[in-house]
Design an enzyme around this catalytic site. Structure first.
Site, mmCIF file in Angstrom:
data_model
loop_
_atom_site.group_PDB
_atom_site.id
_atom_site.type_symbol
_atom_site.label_atom_id
_atom_site.label_comp_id
_atom_site.label_asym_id
_atom_site.label_seq_id
_atom_site.Cartn_x
_atom_site.Cartn_y
_atom_site.Cartn_z
ATOM 1 C CB CYS A 66 -1.127 0.299 1.550
ATOM 2 S SG CYS A 66 -1.991 1.603 1.315
ATOM 3 C CE1 TYR A 110 -5.770 2.679 -4.969
ATOM 4 C CE2 TYR A 110 -3.665 4.352 -4.894
ATOM 5 C CZ TYR A 110 -3.493 2.220 -4.411
ATOM 6 O OH TYR A 110 -2.749 1.803 -3.328
#
Length: 329
Positions: free
Chosen positions: A63, A195
């Site tokens: 992440c 994203y």
């Protein structure tokens, strides 16, 4: 990625139908601050003093948001003061897990939990919301201090300085307004922009996100042609916030998220800049490309339903960068 609803786990993806195909990220809900003496910070409640061994950081090596906190933990000399637990790279129906296997995840170092969502319900049995990393846990109050990465790195930047003696400041007060301007654009169009492109479920949403992304990459390339770092000659939090997206770009976002107008290595200044940051002492140890590639391609079955792990380019982050030979801006 699922979520908790009144403390009960539910395997639900983001609802993009209601947003015209746009991915909209949920805001972090735990917003307390560790401060030197435990006084309240900009948000939340007080009572979180900067003590050695008191706090534990939960992260995914995959992440980029969690990666920020790992970098600051290392560059601010906090590795001996703040423990870390790493989730498994696969994020499937149970969300982030503490499964242990050949991928190198070693489980939950505090409680031996099976799932990250169990940590959230330890802090709030009726919690409703996404279960994300990073999480900064307080072992004294047995609760989550914060799950907002941008604020955790600012805690790490200053709150523990008296404890560590490391006073390097990546958020200097005279530069804060200028840093915020850069951070805002980078977050909206690059950090979150990849994203927004990758998780878009309509052509128009994708087109809007990917155009903004490459407009900003072009802007950053030009900016770094005249400056060694984003703010000039001084390395700041703005650089580290950008780095965690860029270091993943060619291995994940270019292919998996369809951010493929250009590769990072097609930008001479950005590519050299990423190599320089990667080569800062202790930073390379925070980059786990195996977890990064595995997580994205294996976890997102809506994008890669057969879970094929690509061969990927071979990138040499240790090649000379020559950024240190640049004249002062």
């Amino acid at each position: 990625m699922g979520l908790l609803i009144d403390g009960t786990w539910s395997d639900q993806w983001y609802d993009t139908k209601s947003t015209g195909g746009k991915f909209e990220r949920s805001a972090a809900q735990f917003r307390n601050w560790v401060t030197e003496d435990g006084a309240p910070g900009p948000s939340g409640r007080g009572g979180f003093a900067a003590d050695s061994g008191r706090y534990h950081l939960y992260v995914s090596m995959a992440c980029p948001w969690a990666h920020r906190t790992l970098i600051f933990r290392r560059i601010k000399g906090l590795a001996n003061h703040i423990g870390v637990s790493v989730v498994h790279p696969d994020m499937l129906g149970d969300g982030w897990t503490f499964q242990t296997d050949s991928h190198g995840a070693q489980g939950d170092g505090l409680f031996g939990l099976d799932y990250l969502h169990q940590l959230y319900t330890r802090a709030d049995p009726a919690y409703s919301g996404r279960v994300t990393v990073p999480v900064l846990w307080d072992t004294h109050h047995n609760t989550i201090v914060s799950n907002e990465s941008s604020e955790i790195i600012r805690m790490f930047n200053a709150a523990f300085d008296r404890l560590t003696g490391n006073t390097r400041d990546y958020w200097p007060e005279p530069m804060r307004d200028a840093i915020e301007q850069v951070n805002t654009r980078v977050y909206d169009t690059v950090n979150n922009g990849v994203y927004r492109a990758g998780f878009a479920t309509s052509q128009s949403a994708y087109d809007q996100a990917v155009q903004a992304l490459f407009d900003s990459l072009d802007w950053l390339e030009t900016r770094l042609s005249a400056k060694r770092y984003l703010m000039g000659t001084q390395l700041t939090e703005a650089d580290w916030r950008l780095f965690t997206t860029l270091v993943r770009f060619d291995s994940v976002y270019h292919l998996h998220f369809k951010c493929n107008r250009s590769r990072l290595i097609d930008y001479p200044n950005l590519w050299a800049y990423v190599r320089e940051l990667y080569q800062v002492p202790d930073v390379a140890d925070t980059v786990n490309m195996a977890h990064i590639v595995r997580h994205y391609h294996y976890s997102h079955d809506s994008i890669n339903p057969n879970r094929i792990i690509p061969i990927n380019p071979q990138l040499d982050f240790l090649a000379p960068h020559n950024r240190d030979q640049r004249p002062a801006a």
